[in-house]
Design a protein around this motif. Sequence first.
Motif, mmCIF file in Angstrom:
data_model
loop_
_atom_site.group_PDB
_atom_site.id
_atom_site.type_symbol
_atom_site.label_atom_id
_atom_site.label_comp_id
_atom_site.label_asym_id
_atom_site.label_seq_id
_atom_site.Cartn_x
_atom_site.Cartn_y
_atom_site.Cartn_z
ATOM 1 N N ASP A 108 39.581 43.268 46.435
ATOM 2 C CA ASP A 108 38.497 42.708 47.235
ATOM 3 C C ASP A 108 37.445 42.071 46.336
ATOM 4 N N PRO A 109 36.725 41.081 46.857
ATOM 5 C CA PRO A 109 35.638 40.493 46.070
ATOM 6 C C PRO A 109 34.648 41.574 45.630
ATOM 7 N N ARG B 9 31.153 36.812 37.766
ATOM 8 C CA ARG B 9 31.551 36.232 39.057
ATOM 9 C C ARG B 9 32.504 35.040 38.844
ATOM 10 N N PRO C 291 37.920 35.736 39.722
ATOM 11 C CA PRO C 291 39.135 35.230 40.397
ATOM 12 C C PRO C 291 40.346 35.135 39.465
ATOM 13 N N ARG D 77 41.588 38.730 38.820
ATOM 14 C CA ARG D 77 42.248 39.189 40.056
ATOM 15 C C ARG D 77 43.668 38.642 40.144
#
Length: 161
Positions: free
Chosen positions: A135-136, A110, A114, A117
Motif C-alpha cells: 500500500d502507499p 516518496r 514506486p 514497490r
Amino acid sequence: MATQNGAPTQNPAPSLNVLAQYIKDFSFENPNAPRSLGAPQSQPDVNIEIHVNARPGPEGEFEVELKVEGGAKVGPETLFAFELTYAGIFRVQNVPEQALQPVVLIECPRLLFPFARQIIADAVRNGGFPPLMIDPVDFAALYQQRIAQAQAEAQTAAGQA
C-alpha cells in the motif's frame, strides 16, 4: 525581494532533482520451497517495515535510502522474506533551511517508493507467489513519528541527567 544594481531580482525557485536511483542491497528468501508454493491453509500474515535514512553529500546533494523489510508467514512457517535498500542521489537547491529536512525525508522517499514497490512485487512473483502490492506509504506521518520519537528520547535523556 533582493536588488542587484538597483533592479529587483527574483529569488531562485526551489528545486529537487533525482540524479541517480539504485538498488543498494537486496535479498529475497523462499526457505520452504517447493512446499510453501501450494495454496496456504489460511490467509498469510504479511509484515512490512519501512525506514528512511539520509546522508548529505557535496553541493546540496543527499543520498536517501528507503529500506523495506518484510515477509509472509502462515503460522510459524515462513513463505517468503525480503530486505531491500533502494537509494537515490538527490540535489536540493534553494530550499529554506527549516524546510530542508522535510524535503529530504518526505519528498525524496516518496519519489523512490514506486520503484522499490515494483522491485519487491516482481521478486515475490518470481519467487512463485502472487505479487505483493505494498500500500502507499504516508512519509509525512513517518517523518512526524521520527520527530516525536527523537523528542521523547531527548526528554528521557534530560530527565536522567
